[in-house]
Scaffold this active site. Structure first.
Site, mmCIF file in Angstrom:
data_model
loop_
_atom_site.group_PDB
_atom_site.id
_atom_site.type_symbol
_atom_site.label_atom_id
_atom_site.label_comp_id
_atom_site.label_asym_id
_atom_site.label_seq_id
_atom_site.Cartn_x
_atom_site.Cartn_y
_atom_site.Cartn_z
ATOM 1 C CG ASP A 1 -1.906 1.104 1.279
ATOM 2 O OD1 ASP A 1 -1.729 2.100 0.552
ATOM 3 O OD2 ASP A 1 -2.884 0.992 2.060
ATOM 4 C CG HIS A 2 3.120 4.074 -3.170
ATOM 5 N ND1 HIS A 2 4.043 4.618 -2.326
ATOM 6 C CD2 HIS A 2 3.698 4.060 -4.399
ATOM 7 C CE1 HIS A 2 5.132 4.939 -3.001
ATOM 8 N NE2 HIS A 2 4.948 4.603 -4.270
ATOM 9 N NE ARG A 3 -4.134 3.889 1.612
ATOM 10 C CZ ARG A 3 -5.247 3.447 2.174
ATOM 11 N NH1 ARG A 3 -6.262 4.273 2.363
ATOM 12 N NH2 ARG A 3 -5.370 2.176 2.551
#
Length: 483
Positions: A453-455
């Site tokens: 998850d790039h967040r």
């Protein structure tokens, strides 16, 4: 006179706000005597197959639902006749509308509805009534959302409002029937809605079928899914069916209801794919040293009787690599706008089962030795394949592994398990040409796929984790530099 009471048991919320379950099988029949906590049914939730223990001791009076029926939480599924020495006579029986009015809201624990029946010495019913069970004084924990209930004796229970119903053929003083709705149907009154469950009514709407035309084969005239499908098939057979049947007479398409684990998995994957921005990275590693270590461990007496596989060592490598890269062991809390980093690892293992894909997890896997991890993996996979994984084992995961290599696949782009920051896909171990010390050699190689998850995880953090994992599998001695 012997006082008895009919108690309805409503389907409880079996964990995490599940709204419905399918009755797989009944372990009891009408007339059977059951004890408290005796297993009476096997139901399938969106996550697992669960055995339902009886919250009462008594005699099974009625099974409200047939196997294969999807039931909403809070709906009655079985009635018991239990002793009630303290019940009084002269209570009135409510109509069918009042009978269900005492049901709790979906997802909330429900104590059920009790129907008191005074029985004379010759077994005939003298009076009947309905009362809602009062606030429980004590609960014995059996399953999430319900348990055996000991009722208050200090205050009277509330009585449901209603009126006495009598059969048309009986004199005014005749006893009222327990099931007024069924009695009206027996007399030929079809003005009320046919008895069926919400999923069956939806199926009928989708097929354009009027349920009033469908004969019900279930208990008490209940219309089942099979009744609707059979009626639809009979109607279709009586009409032209161009394009529906092939020249060989076989059906051109097969339809399978979306329910249970398949339905839950589909919803979870859609939520994950369209909520978390996925990034996937790949790394191909020479795992010859790891496979040699695996062979040595299998011959070591300390590991005799333990099932060791490439997954065992890869799982241990993931746990070690997380120590230096904790951002991959976290979740995004949208409600509080916080990043929650776990100080423990519940390691999820994707398991293909006859019921569909499940991802049970090993609690506190980071605290286990290699032998303990091997045992936990064996128990997890055996339980999942047997369809006995509990809801608690399917929740609370922090990072997952999917072993696509067992299917001969080299790499892929796995979708995150909802609420997790990363998932690792292990490819097949293959012999391939590899450059070693500037010389071409045949080595055992594996491709690793990491989705994150790039967040929560920056490209650098994800790349470092994948590099550390690859370094451990390429040279297990590298663990010494990471712990």
């Amino acid at each position: 006179m012997t006082a008895t009471m009919i108690k309805e048991f409503r389907l409880p919320d079996l964990g995490e706000g599940l709204t419905e379950s399918e009755i797989l099988s009944w372990k009891v029949a009408v007339g059977d005597t059951v004890t408290l906590n005796q297993v009476i049914a096997e139901v399938e939730t969106a996550k697992a197959v669960v055995e339902l223990p009886s919250p009462f001791a008594g005699v099974v009076a009625e099974l409200h639902e047939q196997p294969g029926t999807v039931v909403e939480v809070g709906k009655p599924i079985v009635s018991f006749e239990v002793d009630d020495a303290g019940s009084s006579s002269g209570r009135s029986l409510p109509d069918s509308g009042d009978r269900s009015a005492g049901a709790g809201s979906a997802g909330a624990p429900s104590a059920g509805v009790s129907v008191a029946v005074e029985t004379s010495a010759n077994g005939s019913a003298a009076t009947a009534g309905v009362e809602a069970v009062g606030t429980p004084a004590k609960r014995e924990p059996n399953l999430v959302g319900y348990g055996a209930v000991v009722e208050h004796s200090g205050r009277p229970a509330r009585r449901a409002r209603g009126h006495v119903l009598a059969a048309h053929s009986a004199p005014p003083a005749a006893p009222a029937p327990i099931e007024p709705a069924v009695a009206r149907l027996a007399e030929g009154d079809t003005s009320e809605r046919p008895r069926s469950t919400p999923p069956v009514r939806k199926l009928a709407r989708d097929l354009g079928i009027d349920l009033k035309l469908v004969p019900g084969t279930g208990m008490g005239g209940l219309i089942t899914r099979e009744d609707v499908q059979n009626f639809s098939g009979a109607t279709a057979a009586a009409a032209p069916a161009e394009g529906r049947v092939s020249e060989a007479g076989a059906e051109r398409e097969t339809r399978t209801p979306i329910k249970g684990v398949r339905k839950f998995t589909a919803a979870a994957m859609v939520q994950s794919a369209f909520t978390a921005p996925h990034v996937t990275e790949f790394l191909t590693v020479d795992v010859t040293a790891t496979m040699e270590l695996l062979a040595r461990l299998k011959g070591n007496k300390a590991f005799e009787g333990y099932k060791l596989t490439p997954l065992t060592l890869a799982a241990k490598a993931v746990l070690v690599a997380l120590r230096n890269n904790p951002s991959l062991n976290s979740r995004w809390d949208d409600a509080s706008q916080e990043i929650v980093q776990y100080n423990y690892v519940n390691l999820g293992i994707a398991a293909a089962t006859p019921r569909g894909l499940t991802v049970p997890n090993i609690k506190d896997a980071d605290r286990l030795t290699l032998r303990e991890l091997s045992t936990a993996l064996t128990e997890l996979t055996d339980t999942a394949r047997a369809g006995k994984t509990s809801p608690s084992e399917l929740s609370g995961g922090t990072i997952s592994i999917t072993n696509i290599g067992v299917f001969g696949i080299d790499a892929g782009t796995p979708i995150l398990n909802p609420g997790e920051a990363a998932i690792v896909a292990l490819g097949a171990v293959r012999k391939a040409p590899w450059v070693v010390n500037d010389q071409l050699a045949v080595r055992q190689v594996m491709s690793l796929s990491l989705s994150f998850d790039h967040r929560l995880v920056d490209g650098e953090q994800g790349s470092r984790f994948l590099a550390d994992l690859g370094a451990i599998l390429a040279d297990p001695a590298m663990v010494m530099t990471m712990i």
